[in-house]
Write a protein that holds these residues in place. Sequence first.
Motif, short mmCIF file in Angstrom:
data_model
loop_
_atom_site.label_atom_id
_atom_site.label_comp_id
_atom_site.label_asym_id
_atom_site.label_seq_id
_atom_site.Cartn_x
_atom_site.Cartn_y
_atom_site.Cartn_z
N MET A 105 0.83 -1.20 0.00
CA MET A 105 0.00 0.00 0.00
C MET A 105 0.87 1.25 0.00
O MET A 105 1.90 1.30 0.67
CB MET A 105 -0.90 0.00 1.23
N VAL A 107 0.13 5.63 0.15
CA VAL A 107 -0.94 6.58 0.43
C VAL A 107 -0.44 8.01 0.25
O VAL A 107 0.67 8.34 0.68
CB VAL A 107 -1.45 6.40 1.89
N GLU A 124 -5.37 6.18 -2.09
CA GLU A 124 -4.71 4.91 -1.74
C GLU A 124 -4.41 4.09 -2.99
O GLU A 124 -5.26 3.95 -3.86
CB GLU A 124 -5.63 4.05 -0.85
N SER A 126 -3.06 0.20 -3.83
CA SER A 126 -2.76 -1.10 -3.22
C SER A 126 -2.62 -2.16 -4.30
O SER A 126 -3.27 -2.10 -5.35
CB SER A 126 -3.84 -1.49 -2.20
#
Length: 130
Positions: A105, A107, A124, A126
């Motif tokens: 991940m 951010v 985000e 991922s």
Amino acid sequence: MSEQAYTYTKVNTAEISLPAGVTVQVKAKSNSKLTQKVTLKSKDGSVDTVFSGTGEKNAQLGETTITTGESFLLHAVFEFAGDDGVFQPSKLNSGGPYEIGRYNMLVVVAENGDDSDYNDTILEFSWNTK
């Protein structure tokens, strides 16, 4: 693979590098009554996405999926509009990539200046590694 991912922020623009050959889930969320806008563009033109809206408690602004090629670089521009409707630059912060087993991940968060919690817009990225 996460060592190939990074983010670099300057003012209200984030440069985001994603690892090659993965499918990346992208989600944009809001925690603000003001209109938030994130514009994503890739150098090769394969991504040209705008997430926009308002909402509290991680309100979903949108999501998309990106499949990366050999080298993948995105630019994300974060803005917000006050009561006058004029968009202004947000302030940015970022974190990651974080690797939890096969899950990764990255951010980028934005602040519009009404407080200092850096959650007015949350972007985000991922993906899973093999």
